[in-house]
Scaffold this motif. Sequence first.
Motif, PDB file in Angstrom:
ATOM      1  N   VAL A  92    -125.949 -31.493 -66.765  1.00 20.03           N
ATOM      2  CA  VAL A  92    -124.994 -32.427 -66.146  1.00 20.03           C
ATOM      3  C   VAL A  92    -125.453 -33.741 -66.263  1.00 20.03           C
ATOM      4  O   VAL A  92    -126.685 -34.130 -66.014  1.00 20.03           O
ATOM      5  N   PRO A  93    -124.612 -35.011 -66.596  1.00 16.18           N
ATOM      6  CA  PRO A  93    -125.258 -36.255 -66.908  1.00 16.18           C
ATOM      7  C   PRO A  93    -125.719 -36.789 -65.410  1.00 16.18           C
ATOM      8  O   PRO A  93    -125.141 -36.474 -64.372  1.00 16.18           O
ATOM      9  N   PRO A  94    -126.805 -37.420 -65.759  1.00 14.12           N
ATOM     10  CA  PRO A  94    -127.556 -37.816 -64.393  1.00 14.12           C
ATOM     11  C   PRO A  94    -126.497 -38.710 -63.374  1.00 14.12           C
ATOM     12  O   PRO A  94    -126.764 -38.617 -62.155  1.00 14.12           O
ATOM     13  N   GLU A  95    -125.597 -39.566 -64.063  1.00 18.53           N
ATOM     14  CA  GLU A  95    -124.760 -40.240 -63.198  1.00 18.53           C
ATOM     15  C   GLU A  95    -123.875 -39.401 -62.455  1.00 18.53           C
ATOM     16  O   GLU A  95    -123.311 -40.007 -61.415  1.00 18.53           O
ATOM     17  N   SER A  96    -123.617 -38.267 -62.983  1.00 15.87           N
ATOM     18  CA  SER A  96    -122.789 -37.359 -61.906  1.00 15.87           C
ATOM     19  C   SER A  96    -123.172 -36.267 -61.205  1.00 15.87           C
ATOM     20  O   SER A  96    -122.630 -35.893 -60.380  1.00 15.87           O
ATOM     21  N   LEU A  97    -124.655 -36.429 -60.862  1.00 15.66           N
ATOM     22  CA  LEU A  97    -125.289 -35.743 -59.958  1.00 15.66           C
ATOM     23  C   LEU A  97    -124.858 -36.057 -58.592  1.00 15.66           C
ATOM     24  O   LEU A  97    -124.543 -35.218 -57.807  1.00 15.66           O
ATOM     25  N   PRO A  98    -124.770 -37.264 -58.162  1.00 20.50           N
ATOM     26  CA  PRO A  98    -124.730 -37.689 -56.734  1.00 20.50           C
ATOM     27  C   PRO A  98    -123.283 -37.004 -56.370  1.00 20.50           C
ATOM     28  O   PRO A  98    -122.859 -36.852 -55.099  1.00 20.50           O
ATOM     29  N   GLN A  99    -122.280 -37.005 -57.549  1.00 22.70           N
ATOM     30  CA  GLN A  99    -120.737 -36.612 -56.953  1.00 22.70           C
ATOM     31  C   GLN A  99    -120.698 -34.972 -56.949  1.00 22.70           C
ATOM     32  O   GLN A  99    -119.640 -34.707 -56.597  1.00 22.70           O
ATOM     33  N   LEU A 100    -121.696 -34.402 -57.478  1.00 25.96           N
ATOM     34  CA  LEU A 100    -121.563 -32.996 -57.517  1.00 25.96           C
ATOM     35  C   LEU A 100    -121.376 -32.519 -55.930  1.00 25.96           C
ATOM     36  O   LEU A 100    -122.225 -32.898 -55.235  1.00 25.96           O
ATOM     37  N   GLY A 101    -120.502 -31.412 -55.800  1.00 28.97           N
ATOM     38  CA  GLY A 101    -120.318 -30.914 -54.587  1.00 28.97           C
ATOM     39  C   GLY A 101    -119.050 -31.711 -53.681  1.00 28.97           C
ATOM     40  O   GLY A 101    -118.889 -31.045 -52.619  1.00 28.97           O
ATOM     41  N   GLN A 102    -118.634 -32.639 -54.370  1.00 34.26           N
ATOM     42  CA  GLN A 102    -117.447 -33.366 -53.609  1.00 34.26           C
ATOM     43  C   GLN A 102    -116.123 -32.603 -53.915  1.00 34.26           C
ATOM     44  O   GLN A 102    -116.182 -31.856 -55.318  1.00 34.26           O
TER      45      GLN A 102
END
Length: 358
Positions: free
Chosen positions: A298-308
Amino acid sequence: MKQHPYDHRWRERWDRKKAKRARRMGRDWEYRWRVRHRWHQRWHHQHKRFKHSLGARLIAIFILLACTSSVILWACMGSPYGLLWAVPALLLVTGFAFGMIRHMVWPLHALAIGAEAFRRGEFSHRVPVIHGDEIGDLAVRFNQMAADIQAMLDGKRALLLAISHELRSPLTRARLHAELVGEGESRDALLGELAQMRDLITALLESERLGSGHSALQLSDCDLAALAREQAQPGLELHVEPDLPVVQIDRLRVQLCLRNLVQNALRHNDAARGAVQLSLAREGSGVRLTVRDFGPGVPPESLPQLGQPFYRPDEARTRHGGGIGLGLCLCRLVAEAHGGRLELRNAEPGFEASVRFA
């Protein structure tokens, strides 16, 4: 001595002067009372503004500190041993000022704790109102904001539950009618779309039920190794440590979490690099469940949004490859309801998701 018959005129004049003097004195007393009352009100008003203003109190402490330090230094200059007592006195005054400032800004720490709780979604948390100044007003507004957000989320949850329940009946009837259609690609496609709608409604209902946290669970002793073996299928390798402890979990919800993690890993795995790894290992008094694939990650910038809810990275936005964006959300809710946390990271190569169950 015989009284003059007109002496009563002088007495009346004297009485009038006396009454006039009394009225003047009464007016003077009333005027002085009004002036004193007005200054008293002004003092209370300024005192209230001073107590409400954090900046004014800080300035007053700095002025008091500067004046006290100047007096101490001026007094020690005329004494041969002035430095022996001036230095401890300055340290004492500085420590006193530091304590007062720390007491005034201490509510900022409570605001920071409240902001962190709101970030985690704990809108039932309330910030204590310690002082009646600007920080106290901010705490009151924080609590009001949390109450408004909680009411909005409760309304949204009730609306989703109502809509999902109402959609189940027509969806079931549509599926029954579709099964009566003659066999062919159209029938299979229609049944597939209806199945996807059914999964979406089920996921929505489950996510809203899990939104209430631990109260939605039905906990019982469960063997995670047995649950992991139920997921055995081609393309999946199991790595289970022996003698794992029995944990208190909701079997159905953890089974749903495990199935979503495995299906997500199989969907994005590159079989040429290796099979999906499902591991169970002891961690303290609990068990850590880990699922790893060897896909593109997964792109690093997308990791915080995963699980939303309904969030999918750009590489997984296709209809058949990316799902509907609720799988990891359900896994996160299941982990949080059990007092844990869903940890997601790029494994280089691949992607790894893990949850600890105590």
